[in-house]
Design an enzyme around this catalytic site. Structure first.
Site, PDB file in Angstrom:
ATOM      1  N   GLU A 177       0.775  -1.167   0.031  1.00 23.00           N
ATOM      2  CA  GLU A 177      -0.159   0.249   0.163  1.00 23.00           C
ATOM      3  C   GLU A 177       0.917   1.187  -0.007  1.00 23.00           C
ATOM      4  O   GLU A 177       1.371   1.854   1.057  1.00 23.00           O
ATOM      5  CB  GLU A 177      -0.905  -0.067   1.118  1.00 23.00           C
ATOM      6  CG  GLU A 177      -1.700   1.309   1.420  1.00 23.00           C
ATOM      7  CD  GLU A 177      -2.726   1.220   2.276  1.00 23.00           C
ATOM      8  OE1 GLU A 177      -2.851   0.398   3.293  1.00 23.00           O
ATOM      9  OE2 GLU A 177      -3.467   2.305   2.633  1.00 23.00           O
ATOM     10  N   LYS A 219      -2.694  -1.969  -3.051  1.00 25.40           N
ATOM     11  CA  LYS A 219      -3.458  -1.098  -2.687  1.00 25.40           C
ATOM     12  C   LYS A 219      -3.047   0.362  -2.750  1.00 25.40           C
ATOM     13  O   LYS A 219      -2.414   1.175  -1.859  1.00 25.40           O
ATOM     14  CB  LYS A 219      -3.856  -1.429  -0.965  1.00 25.40           C
ATOM     15  CG  LYS A 219      -4.826  -0.752  -0.438  1.00 25.40           C
ATOM     16  CD  LYS A 219      -5.161  -1.172   0.641  1.00 25.40           C
ATOM     17  CE  LYS A 219      -6.052  -0.203   1.789  1.00 25.40           C
ATOM     18  NZ  LYS A 219      -6.650  -0.800   2.723  1.00 25.40           N
TER      19      LYS A 219
HETATM   20  P1  13P Z   1      -9.335   4.136   4.017  1.00 25.99           P
HETATM   21  O1  13P Z   1     -10.074   3.451   2.912  1.00 25.99           O
HETATM   22  O2  13P Z   1     -10.084   4.754   5.150  1.00 25.99           O
HETATM   23  O3  13P Z   1      -8.445   5.184   3.513  1.00 25.99           O
HETATM   24  O4  13P Z   1      -8.518   3.005   4.884  1.00 25.99           O
HETATM   25  C1  13P Z   1      -8.084   2.142   4.003  1.00 25.99           C
HETATM   26  C2  13P Z   1      -6.601   1.738   4.698  1.00 25.99           C
HETATM   27  O5  13P Z   1      -6.712   0.514   5.164  1.00 25.99           O
HETATM   28  C3  13P Z   1      -5.689   2.711   4.853  1.00 25.99           C
HETATM   29  O6  13P Z   1      -4.566   2.195   5.420  1.00 25.99           O
END
Ligand code: 13P
Length: 343
Positions: A177, A219
């Protein structure tokens, strides 16, 4: 080529019409969210809140996996079953956030480096024993006139790749991510430029560290104007820029891309995902969701810590997950909101 268990797990997380619930807020982030709804944050109230989501009847139709947090993975539900077991029994894979947070980066004012590599191999072994089959590590990239710096992009990409290869060594699918923040007044064009640079650096690092791309999920943020930008882009512009950026920087070997919501309103997050899936053009990966706030906020507004509101909160969550599932198939229509419970 032999398909490994890791590849099967990664594919199952992005099965048609399914996505991930990110329920991995740290106790301090969760406290802010609960405070905002006048709910006292205790380990017990956080457990009750998570249990509301995990026991929503029929939710496994839309949710393939849930990202847990250190506190939650060790908790038991009200009937004495561990929270990861509650998920597994429904065919939902438990995952675990394994980074220890984005910390101020020395030498890079205004930027952060995500920490948590020390001891990660042993922690992954322990989490696997508790049922976790995938993990998450979030790198945070701020956008400004002179940000991000090359130093922060490179260091965060390197840490993501070291995390990912350790996960695969321990039979855990890494969710990679790199979040380019929506905070700021930057344009959608600037977001596309920065997101492209970051993805390029991340995939270079994953390649260098010998990460098996077939067994990760990416992500990312969607490509979107900063929250304070006077010119907000339309859903079609967001979808086109996002798909163009991903097409240029994400290898086709990656099985799935699961977006974060990043502070977008829940309706926008659903609509954007649906339009991304509807657009013509090559889409070699599944495009689905791994939303935190966009999946939870409506339910939290309704629940407000009261067991009498539990069912209504679950209905709101079920509805949101159903809409996001439709969006993952490019079939969302705002008319679906008609019967949704409102806070
Ligand atoms: P949000 O969808 O609230 O951005 O959270 C996703 C997430 O895991 C952020 O690390």
């Amino acid at each position: 080529m032999k398909i490994t268990n890791l590849e099967t797990t990664a594919q199952s997380l992005v099965a048609d019409g399914k996505g991930i619930l990110a329920a991995d807020e740290t106790p301090s982030t969760m406290t802010k969210r609960l405070d905002a709804r006048s709910v006292e944050s205790t380990s017990e109230s956080r457990r009750a809140y998570r249990e509301m989501f995990f026991t929503t009847p029929g939710i496994a139709e839309f949710i393939s996996g849930v990202i847990l947090q250190e506190e939650t993975i060790r908790q038991k539900g009200s009937k004495g079953i561990s929270l990861p077991d509650l998920l597994t029994k429904q065919g939902i894979l438990p995952g675990i956030k394994v980074d220890s947070g984005a910390k101020p980066m020395a030498g890079c004012p205004g930027e952060t480096i995500t920490e948590g590599l020390d001891g990660l191999r042993d922690r992954l072994k322990a989490y696997f024993g508790m049922g976790a089959r995938f993990a998450k590590w979030r790198a945070v990239i701020a956008v400004g006139d002179t940000l991000p710096s090359a130093a922060s992009v490179q260091a965060n990409a390197h840490a993501l790749a070291r995390y990912a290869v350790l996960c695969q060594e321990q039979s855990v699918v890494p969710i990679v991510e790199p979040e380019v923040l929506m905070d700021g007044s930057h344009t959608i064009e600037r977001c596309e430029e920065v997101t492209g640079q970051v993805l390029h650096a991340v995939f270079d690092a994953l390649f260098d560290q010998k990460v098996l791309l077939e067994a990760i999920l990416l992500k990312p943020n969607m490509v979107i104007a900063g929250q304070a930008c006077p010119k907000q882009a339309s859903a079609n512009e967001v979808a086109a820029a996002t798909l163009r950026c991903l097409g240029r920087h994400v290898p086709a070997a990656v099985p799935g891309i699961v977006f974060l919501s990043g502070g977008q309103d829940h309706l926008a997050a659903t609509m954007h995902l649906s339009v991304i899936n509807q657009l013509e053009g090559p889409k070699p990966w599944k495009l689905s969701f791994s939303y935190g706030r966009a999946l939870q906020d409506e339910a939290l507004k309704i629940w407000r810590g009261k067991s009498a509101n539990l069912k209504a909160g679950q209905q709101a969550f079920y509805h949101r997950a159903k809409c996001d599932s439709a969006a993952a198939l490019g079939r969302y229509n705002p008319a679906m909101e008609g019967g949704s419970p409102r806070a």
